[in-house]
Every structure is written in C-alpha cells, then in structure tokens.
Design a protein around this motif. Sequence first.
Motif, PDB file in Angstrom:
ATOM      1  N   SER A 135      44.737   6.245  17.717  1.00 20.66           N
ATOM      2  CA  SER A 135      44.305   7.185  16.366  1.00 20.66           C
ATOM      3  C   SER A 135      43.830   8.599  17.283  1.00 20.66           C
ATOM      4  O   SER A 135      43.081   8.448  18.057  1.00 20.66           O
ATOM      5  CB  SER A 135      43.551   6.633  15.556  1.00 20.66           C
ATOM      6  OG  SER A 135      43.680   5.559  14.664  1.00 20.66           O
ATOM      7  N   TRP A 137      41.385  11.889  16.894  1.00 21.25           N
ATOM      8  CA  TRP A 137      40.391  12.521  16.220  1.00 21.25           C
ATOM      9  C   TRP A 137      40.344  13.868  16.848  1.00 21.25           C
ATOM     10  O   TRP A 137      40.294  13.949  18.245  1.00 21.25           O
ATOM     11  CB  TRP A 137      39.060  11.897  16.144  1.00 21.25           C
ATOM     12  CG  TRP A 137      37.931  12.414  15.516  1.00 21.25           C
ATOM     13  CD1 TRP A 137      37.141  12.328  14.397  1.00 21.25           C
ATOM     14  CD2 TRP A 137      37.077  13.299  16.253  1.00 21.25           C
ATOM     15  NE1 TRP A 137      36.269  13.144  14.350  1.00 21.25           N
ATOM     16  CE2 TRP A 137      35.926  13.512  15.334  1.00 21.25           C
ATOM     17  CE3 TRP A 137      36.970  14.144  17.518  1.00 21.25           C
ATOM     18  CZ2 TRP A 137      34.955  14.856  15.492  1.00 21.25           C
ATOM     19  CZ3 TRP A 137      35.933  15.105  17.686  1.00 21.25           C
ATOM     20  CH2 TRP A 137      34.769  15.404  16.984  1.00 21.25           C
ATOM     21  N   GLU A 139      38.531  17.976  16.549  1.00 17.51           N
ATOM     22  CA  GLU A 139      37.432  18.881  15.833  1.00 17.51           C
ATOM     23  C   GLU A 139      37.752  20.491  16.516  1.00 17.51           C
ATOM     24  O   GLU A 139      37.551  20.375  17.752  1.00 17.51           O
ATOM     25  CB  GLU A 139      36.145  18.417  16.056  1.00 17.51           C
ATOM     26  CG  GLU A 139      34.900  19.194  15.546  1.00 17.51           C
ATOM     27  CD  GLU A 139      33.580  18.742  15.759  1.00 17.51           C
ATOM     28  OE1 GLU A 139      32.710  19.137  15.027  1.00 17.51           O
ATOM     29  OE2 GLU A 139      33.256  18.322  17.052  1.00 17.51           O
ATOM     30  N   ARG A 144      36.992  19.066  11.066  1.00 18.43           N
ATOM     31  CA  ARG A 144      37.421  17.433  11.570  1.00 18.43           C
ATOM     32  C   ARG A 144      38.716  16.991  10.850  1.00 18.43           C
ATOM     33  O   ARG A 144      38.695  16.910   9.671  1.00 18.43           O
ATOM     34  CB  ARG A 144      36.256  16.577  11.626  1.00 18.43           C
ATOM     35  CG  ARG A 144      34.990  16.969  12.328  1.00 18.43           C
ATOM     36  CD  ARG A 144      33.932  16.120  12.391  1.00 18.43           C
ATOM     37  NE  ARG A 144      32.734  16.877  12.866  1.00 18.43           N
ATOM     38  CZ  ARG A 144      31.649  17.225  12.114  1.00 18.43           C
ATOM     39  NH1 ARG A 144      31.928  17.147  10.693  1.00 18.43           N
ATOM     40  NH2 ARG A 144      30.654  18.111  12.617  1.00 18.43           N
ATOM     41  N   LEU A 146      40.945  13.197  11.294  1.00 20.26           N
ATOM     42  CA  LEU A 146      41.385  12.082  11.997  1.00 20.26           C
ATOM     43  C   LEU A 146      42.952  11.564  11.731  1.00 20.26           C
ATOM     44  O   LEU A 146      43.252  11.599  10.167  1.00 20.26           O
ATOM     45  CB  LEU A 146      40.600  10.793  11.348  1.00 20.26           C
ATOM     46  CG  LEU A 146      41.040   9.263  11.679  1.00 20.26           C
ATOM     47  CD1 LEU A 146      41.029   9.466  13.478  1.00 20.26           C
ATOM     48  CD2 LEU A 146      40.310   8.514  11.104  1.00 20.26           C
ATOM     49  N   GLN A 148      45.129   8.970  11.818  1.00 22.79           N
ATOM     50  CA  GLN A 148      44.900   7.680  12.168  1.00 22.79           C
ATOM     51  C   GLN A 148      46.223   7.016  12.307  1.00 22.79           C
ATOM     52  O   GLN A 148      46.480   5.763  12.861  1.00 22.79           O
ATOM     53  CB  GLN A 148      44.166   6.889  10.629  1.00 22.79           C
ATOM     54  CG  GLN A 148      44.101   5.440  11.027  1.00 22.79           C
ATOM     55  CD  GLN A 148      43.373   4.620   9.954  1.00 22.79           C
ATOM     56  OE1 GLN A 148      42.598   5.462   9.152  1.00 22.79           O
ATOM     57  NE2 GLN A 148      43.476   3.572   9.629  1.00 22.79           N
ATOM     58  N   PHE A 159      34.380   7.139  14.290  1.00 24.86           N
ATOM     59  CA  PHE A 159      34.709   8.583  13.631  1.00 24.86           C
ATOM     60  C   PHE A 159      33.637   9.087  12.751  1.00 24.86           C
ATOM     61  O   PHE A 159      33.398   9.997  12.846  1.00 24.86           O
ATOM     62  CB  PHE A 159      36.067   8.536  12.993  1.00 24.86           C
ATOM     63  CG  PHE A 159      37.367   7.835  13.838  1.00 24.86           C
ATOM     64  CD1 PHE A 159      37.882   8.541  14.954  1.00 24.86           C
ATOM     65  CD2 PHE A 159      37.957   6.567  13.534  1.00 24.86           C
ATOM     66  CE1 PHE A 159      38.757   8.052  15.646  1.00 24.86           C
ATOM     67  CE2 PHE A 159      38.946   6.036  14.404  1.00 24.86           C
ATOM     68  CZ  PHE A 159      39.341   6.873  15.256  1.00 24.86           C
ATOM     69  N   VAL A 165      34.451  13.909   7.786  1.00 17.46           N
ATOM     70  CA  VAL A 165      35.814  14.302   8.088  1.00 17.46           C
ATOM     71  C   VAL A 165      36.607  15.022   7.036  1.00 17.46           C
ATOM     72  O   VAL A 165      36.319  14.816   6.015  1.00 17.46           O
ATOM     73  CB  VAL A 165      36.763  12.847   8.716  1.00 17.46           C
ATOM     74  CG1 VAL A 165      38.243  13.408   8.768  1.00 17.46           C
ATOM     75  CG2 VAL A 165      36.103  12.181   9.926  1.00 17.46           C
ATOM     76  N   HIS A 168      42.146  13.192   6.460  1.00 14.28           N
ATOM     77  CA  HIS A 168      42.336  11.782   6.956  1.00 14.28           C
ATOM     78  C   HIS A 168      43.825  11.704   6.682  1.00 14.28           C
ATOM     79  O   HIS A 168      44.364  11.573   5.610  1.00 14.28           O
ATOM     80  CB  HIS A 168      41.377  11.063   6.274  1.00 14.28           C
ATOM     81  CG  HIS A 168      41.753   9.490   6.466  1.00 14.28           C
ATOM     82  ND1 HIS A 168      40.977   8.541   5.729  1.00 14.28           N
ATOM     83  CD2 HIS A 168      42.139   8.946   7.674  1.00 14.28           C
ATOM     84  CE1 HIS A 168      41.143   7.211   6.477  1.00 14.28           C
ATOM     85  NE2 HIS A 168      41.893   7.645   7.539  1.00 14.28           N
ATOM     86  N   LEU A 211      36.218   6.095   5.269  1.00 16.63           N
ATOM     87  CA  LEU A 211      35.763   7.573   6.121  1.00 16.63           C
ATOM     88  C   LEU A 211      35.606   8.590   4.952  1.00 16.63           C
ATOM     89  O   LEU A 211      34.630   9.386   5.423  1.00 16.63           O
ATOM     90  CB  LEU A 211      37.411   7.835   6.445  1.00 16.63           C
ATOM     91  CG  LEU A 211      37.193   8.740   7.565  1.00 16.63           C
ATOM     92  CD1 LEU A 211      36.540   8.219   8.907  1.00 16.63           C
ATOM     93  CD2 LEU A 211      38.623   9.595   7.946  1.00 16.63           C
TER      94      LEU A 211
END
Length: 518
Positions: A135, A137, A139, A144, A146, A148, A159, A165, A168, A211
């Motif tokens: 995954s 991540w 920023e 941010r 993610l 995944q 994370f 975040v 997602h 998350l």
Amino acid sequence: MRVTGTGHAGIRIDTSAGSILCDPWVNPAFFASWFPFPDNSQLDWEGLGRTDYLYVSHLHRDHFDAAHLRRFVSKSATVLLPDYPSTQLEDELRELGFTTFLRTRSNEPIGLGDGLTVMIQTLTSPNDGPIGDSSLWVEHDGIRLLNQNDARPTNLGEFTKLGPVDAHLLQFSGAIWYPMTYDLPEATLNELGRQKRSRQFDRTIRYVDDLKARWVFPIAGPPCFLDDELWALNDLDGDEANIFMDQQAFIDQYEGRGYDNGMILLPGSVAEFTGDACALTHPVSDVRRFFAHKVEHLRAYRERQRPVIEAEKALWRHPEIDVLEELRHRIEPLLSQSTFLASRVGGAVLLELKGEDGDITQSLVIDFDARQVRPYADEAVGYQFRTGRALIEHLLHTGETDWINSLMLSCRCSAKRHGPYNEAVFVFLKCLSPERMQYAESWYTGQAPDADDVRIDGWVVQRRCPHLKADLSRFAVIDGNVLTCQMHGWQFDLATGRCLTSADLEIRAQRADQAVHR
Ligand code: FES
C-alpha cells in the motif's frame, strides 16, 4: 493534491512537488480473461505516462502491465519500490527499461523533496498477492492519501499514527477466482458466492472504520470479462451471489449503511483536494446513469476487444512441448527443494489437460510424497485441476512462475478438492522458481507462535489469526462457537480449536469463564 482515476487500481497523483503514477493497467490479463472496467484505453496515456514517480504495488498482471509500462511510461521516472525480499519486481521493471529505483523500507516515511512524503507498507506473506502486496501512503501540503489498493494489512495503525487521512482508496469487490472456478453444484456455488460478496463488503467497512478517512474511494476491482466463454461472470444485474460487485453497487450498499463519504473514480475522473474540500469531476455527465447502462457499455467494449482476445488465444498453443517431460524438468527440482510446503500438501494433485474439443487428453499428477511428476494412476488425489492443454503449454513456454494466479484468475481452469482446503497447494503452485520456493519455505518455517490472547464475546482467543495473523480483536466475528476472521473468511470452531476452512491449523481458545489467566 489532485488524483486522477486511470481505471481498476490505477491512479495518478499530482502535486506541485511531483507526480506519481500507480498501477497503470490497460491490456488484458490472465489469458485475456480480465479487462479493466470501465474501458480506460482512450485515456491520454502519453500524458499520464510522463510522470516523476512510478509505483507498482505488486506483480499481479492487473497491476503490472508490462506492455503498457514499456510503451507509455517515461523511463526517466523514479520507481518507488516496495520492500520485497525478492528482487523479481525490480528485475522485471529493469527489463522494461526503468533504471532509477528508490528502495523504500516498509512503514518508513521518505521525503521526496518540496514537502512530498511517501510511505509504502509491504506485506510479504507468500499468500499476499503473487507473493507480496503493498500500500502507498502519500502526504503533500497537508493532504494525506492512502492507496491501500488490494492489500490486506493486519491493521492500519502505521498509517493512522501519521495523522488523519483525507482519501482512502481500497478494494471493495472480488478480484479472485473463488468460488466460481470450483467444480461444485450450482446451489453450493451460489451460497458460497453470497457469503464471499458479503464478507468482502464487511471487510471493506472494517478498514474504512479503522482509518476513518474523510473520503473513501472504492478501487481495484472488479475486472470485466469480455470473452464470450466468460461473459456470464460479469455482474450484470446485482446478483447477490456474484462476487464482482461494481463501484455503484458498492456505493449504494455503503450509503445504505449510513455512510456519506463514498466517491467513485472512473477512468478520467479527477478528485481535487484543497483544505477541507474535495471537488470531483467525471468524464461522463451522470455516473449512476453510466452504471445503469453497464450492459451496453460492456457489449460495445466486447466488440472492440474481440480481435485482441483472438490474437492472444492464437499465441497459447505450443504443440512441440512435451508437457510431462517439461513439468518434470520444472517441478521435480522444486519438490526436492521444498520441505515445509510439500509435506503440507502431501499425496497427489491431479492435472487434467483438455484438448481443443474439450476432451481430456492427458492426466498427470504431482506426487508430493514421492516428489515426482508422473502419469495419473487412477488413484486418490487431494486436488484436481482441469484446464486447456494450450494454457499449460503457454505457461511452460513463457517460464511463468506463478501458475496458480495465471490459471485460476483466468477462470479458464476448474478445481475440485477431495477433503478440506489446503493452502499449501496454492502457495506451492505460485512459487515455481527456486527463488520463490526458497522464500516461501523460509517464511513459513520462520513464523513464531503467537502468545498474546484477547477476550471476544465471552471467549479468550489468541490475538492473531492462525491463518495470516490478522488482529482478531478487530477482524473476528463470533457466532455461537464459530469464529469467522473477516480478513479472508476463515472459520474456527472455538470449542475444539479446529479450523473449519483448512485442515492444518488450530486456534487457541477457551470460554472466558474457564480461562486460566496467563
Ligand atoms: S488472516 Fe486470513 S482468515 Fe484470518
């Protein structure tokens, strides 16, 4: 930060500090069975391919599209390389012309300059993807993300500790062969399909709840099937037994559970993140209407791809190959090398090869006890795989090392088992090279027993799932005496400790009122 959907698990992330192209996939995968849906071939791939960074999460062919990477992605891009113990991903990318690699370390953020930071979490179990998954991540400027992807981390704590975040992106739909490729009565397949569809939805929700991102984007599935032979696998009418739920069906069910932060990324959709807002634009005027006309889109797509499928099929036959001899040559050294997996499989696995008319023309066994490949002797077998001889010839011709994903994901292979599920069969058949076999063997033998317990619904059970170590305090659901781990749906009878999914695992469990304090 701007995120452009490029189809399936593909996205491009643009920031003022650089761009990252992730998992671009356009060409059919797994014996021309899987295509991205919606069709993404019309995107401006020349432009998308001019990128500063390339991230390929893993080697599954719906993430690693060699022909596309070779033709369209700038070779000056720096590859953000997951921390895999095997060099296979790097080797294959080097062969395509990539020369600059940034080797990351799992769970360690890396600054790329001008405020752009990335972190890749790598999963290294032989069971993850084609032997590893990851995954990403990212920023930048307070936003941010993610990605995944289709990875299944045991928890998302690495994370969440880096801050809230915003976006997602995760898998929500089936992208697997189970249960359709099993040779089972239709009613059983329907029931297993219903269970699978519901479990994969529950698992997605579990990750979303963990998350708590501001926005959720369902990605990394489902593929579509354009060959007439496989057309019935598409989910054309919301069939509850079909595992290939589409993005709109997911969003409808997601909103039905009370969530209002789900967003669909079509190929060409753009999500622009600024401060607290996400502005989403699509290449079509009405996304719901687009999915309402899915059958028409798929039919037109099928006509466009018909020549591609026919051209692929023409490449499979290699009648000059003596399959038994080649299999001996490829597999017997691996059987000798394998101690853990071969003994876990035990007995014989039958491979039945069909000719062009569909009749069985040859039956072979991989004998895990005698460590040999030989003709079938009308004996008892644990597993039985049936597929076209041409597919096996092609795998031998190309030197493919991951047979199980190539064959089973193609859905051009059927399986039957006589007895409980045996994961070692599948792992062995995805490790058909000395390097992979060595890796899988040492991974399994290096697994330490789990000493930690947790209390769940009146039971004290070991914290980590005996399968692949999901945290059961988050992923377990207990119904009566049966614990289901929602990570992959394996079940355990808590009264006896017996695994109901596979023969060779046990869980440590006691009723809480009888538990001895450890
Ligand atoms: S980790 Fe796979 S079922 Fe629990």
